[in-house]
Motif scaffolding. Structure first.
Motif, PDB file in Angstrom:
ATOM      1  N   LYS A   2     -49.221 -15.486 -11.223  1.00 55.34           N
ATOM      2  CA  LYS A   2     -48.460 -16.715 -11.376  1.00 55.34           C
ATOM      3  C   LYS A   2     -49.185 -17.829 -10.645  1.00 55.34           C
ATOM      4  O   LYS A   2     -49.602 -17.662  -9.511  1.00 55.34           O
ATOM      5  N   SER A  26     -47.218 -21.614 -14.355  1.00 56.95           N
ATOM      6  CA  SER A  26     -47.456 -20.631 -15.414  1.00 56.95           C
ATOM      7  C   SER A  26     -46.246 -19.744 -15.718  1.00 56.95           C
ATOM      8  O   SER A  26     -46.124 -19.235 -16.837  1.00 56.95           O
ATOM      9  N   ASP A  27     -45.370 -19.554 -14.722  1.00 59.08           N
ATOM     10  CA  ASP A  27     -44.254 -18.629 -14.890  1.00 59.08           C
ATOM     11  C   ASP A  27     -43.081 -19.340 -15.568  1.00 59.08           C
ATOM     12  O   ASP A  27     -42.398 -20.153 -14.949  1.00 59.08           O
ATOM     13  N   SER A  30     -39.590 -19.598 -13.906  1.00 59.15           N
ATOM     14  CA  SER A  30     -39.433 -20.313 -12.637  1.00 59.15           C
ATOM     15  C   SER A  30     -38.124 -21.082 -12.603  1.00 59.15           C
ATOM     16  O   SER A  30     -37.690 -21.642 -13.614  1.00 59.15           O
ATOM     17  N   GLY A  93     -40.690 -18.548  -8.517  1.00 57.89           N
ATOM     18  CA  GLY A  93     -40.716 -17.866  -9.791  1.00 57.89           C
ATOM     19  C   GLY A  93     -39.426 -17.139 -10.082  1.00 57.89           C
ATOM     20  O   GLY A  93     -38.522 -17.082  -9.255  1.00 57.89           O
TER      21      GLY A  93
END
Lengths: 111, 114
Positions: A2, A26-27, A30, A93
């Motif tokens: 992540k 990227s997650d 989140s 996240g």
């Protein structure tokens, strides 16, 4: 892995202008998003947090969150030389307990 | 106290020695976090405590690093047999809630390993 990505800068803006700081993550799961300010040689200081899509305003600061685009930003209106610092974006996240920090964007406000 | 406190503020040690870093969180905060920040780098997560237990130790870089928290309050980060690459600022943060709560940072301990 992540990740939280920020442009390292430096971002230079004249006094009184709007500074726009951006962060992508990227997650997709989140949940919580934070902006910290870190002056040189000091520890990070929490300035804004946002949990829901849209804008959140606090004084001269506005945080903007777009979960569909996985994008969070911080706007600083009427920038002052005292705003010169490194701004860290942090994301919690969907599954882990810790915050994941970006490497920060260095902002320089010129008088 | 009003904020997170850490001690010592600076620590210089010789390679191979053990060091202990202390963090005293904001009163009433249940969660406590340790990070480190090398010069010009971002924050690296080390470990997180909820109460006295550590649900997430994933960031500890090696078995030379350990941490404990007692009484749901003070935490100690111990680095055994220090190496030069351990030199960094070690930051502690606490939050009222667990994960997802706003974290407030202490002033940090600057560790220099000669």
């Amino acid at each position: 892995q992540k990740e939280v990505e920020q442009n390292s800068g430096p971002l230079s803006v004249p006094e009184g202008a709007i500074a726009s700081l951006n962060c992508t993550y990227s997650d997709r799961g989140s949940q919580s998003f934070f902006w910290y300010r870190q002056y040189s040689g000091k520890s990070p200081e929490l300035i804004m947090f946002i949990y829901s899509n849209g804008d959140k305003e606090d004084g001269r600061f506005t945080a903007q969150l777009n979960k569909a685009s996985q994008y969070v930003s911080l706007l600083i209106r009427d920038s002052q030389p005292s705003d010169s610092a490194t701004y860290l974006c942090a994301v919690k996240g969907g599954s882990q307990g810790n915050l994941i920090f970006g490497k920060g964007t260095k902002l320089s406000v010129k008088p | 106290g009003a904020g997170v406190s850490q001690s010592p503020s600076n620590k210089v040690t010789e390679k191979g020695k053990d060091v202990e870093l202390r963090c005293d969180p904001i009163s009433g905060h249940t969660a406590l976090y340790w990070y480190r920040q090398s010069l010009g780098q971002g924050l690296e997560f080390l470990i997180y405590f909820q109460g006295n237990s550590a649900p997430d130790k994933s960031g500890l870089p090696s078995d030379r690093f350990s941490a404990e928290r007692t009484g749901g309050s003070v935490s100690t980060l111990t680095i055994q047999r220090t190496q030069q690459e351990d030199s960094a600022v070690y930051l502690c943060a606490s939050s009222f809630l667990g994960p997802g709560g706003e974290q407030f940072f202490g002033p940090g301990t600057r560790l220099t390993v000669l």
